[in-house]
Enzyme design. Structure first.
Site, PDB file in Angstrom:
ATOM      1  CB  CYS A 164     -32.552 -17.420  -0.093  1.00 14.62           C
ATOM      2  SG  CYS A 164     -33.653 -15.991  -0.254  1.00 14.62           S
ATOM      3  CD  GLU A 186     -30.431 -12.890  -4.502  1.00 14.71           C
ATOM      4  OE1 GLU A 186     -29.727 -13.908  -4.589  1.00 14.71           O
ATOM      5  OE2 GLU A 186     -30.581 -12.265  -3.424  1.00 14.71           O
ATOM      6  CB  CYS A 212     -33.899 -14.243  -3.705  1.00 13.29           C
ATOM      7  SG  CYS A 212     -33.664 -13.019  -2.390  1.00 13.29           S
TER       8      CYS A 212
END
Length: 163
Positions: free
Chosen positions: A69, A35, A72
């Site tokens: 996550c 990302e 991100c």
């Protein structure tokens, strides 16, 4: 989503965690998740083509094989991307599964999960069958046994033998 899986397969072949264009091991930089690499590519594209980054991000859909996550998710929400589409959940670091970043940041971003989840999980399982070449050495001490009890944290060997 096909491209996300294509890039994840490339990452797996390069001994990276198979999540899009992940380059953590290659760069030895723990923040180089797919990302964040995507964000950098969009920023570069906007600079090269003299485009308004904010406007481009607001129309951007991010496709990734595994739930972003916490880091991100927060970055994508902050940039107000239009939507995030992911495959399987991230039970270790997920930005909604582990910690609900959206509850804190209240994003405008639409999040859709579960697309080809079994296939995404299969790539992760394939990666973790091997060893991560960039993982730090284990900190477990061989021959020392600890209790699994939540109330007993004492080593099961004598402290004088603790080297």
């Amino acid at each position: 989503m096909d491209k996300a899986f294509f890039y994840a397969a490339e990452a797996l072949a390069a001994q990276e965690v198979p999540v899009g264009r992940n380059t953590v091991n290659e760069t030895k930089n723990a923040t180089r998740h797919a990302e964040l690499n995507c964000i950098d590519q969009v920023v570069d594209y906007c600079r090269t083509n003299n485009l308004d980054q904010e406007g481009v991000f607001r129309e951007l859909s991010v496709y990734v094989t595994v739930e972003p996550c916490i880091m991100c998710s927060a970055a994508l929400y902050d940039l107000k991307v239009k939507q995030i589409v992911y495959g399987c959940q991230n039970d270790r670091f997920g930005g909604s599964t582990v910690f609900d970043v959206a509850a804190v940041l209240r994003p405008v971003t639409i999040v859709k999960g579960g697309h080809r989840a079994e296939e995404a999980m299969g790539l992760l399982k394939e990666f973790y069958k091997g060893t991560n070449p960039s993982a730090p050495p284990s900190k477990l001490r061989h021959g020392k046994v600890f209790s699994n009890s939540k109330t007993d944290c004492t080593p099961k060997t004598s402290l004088k033998n603790w080297n």
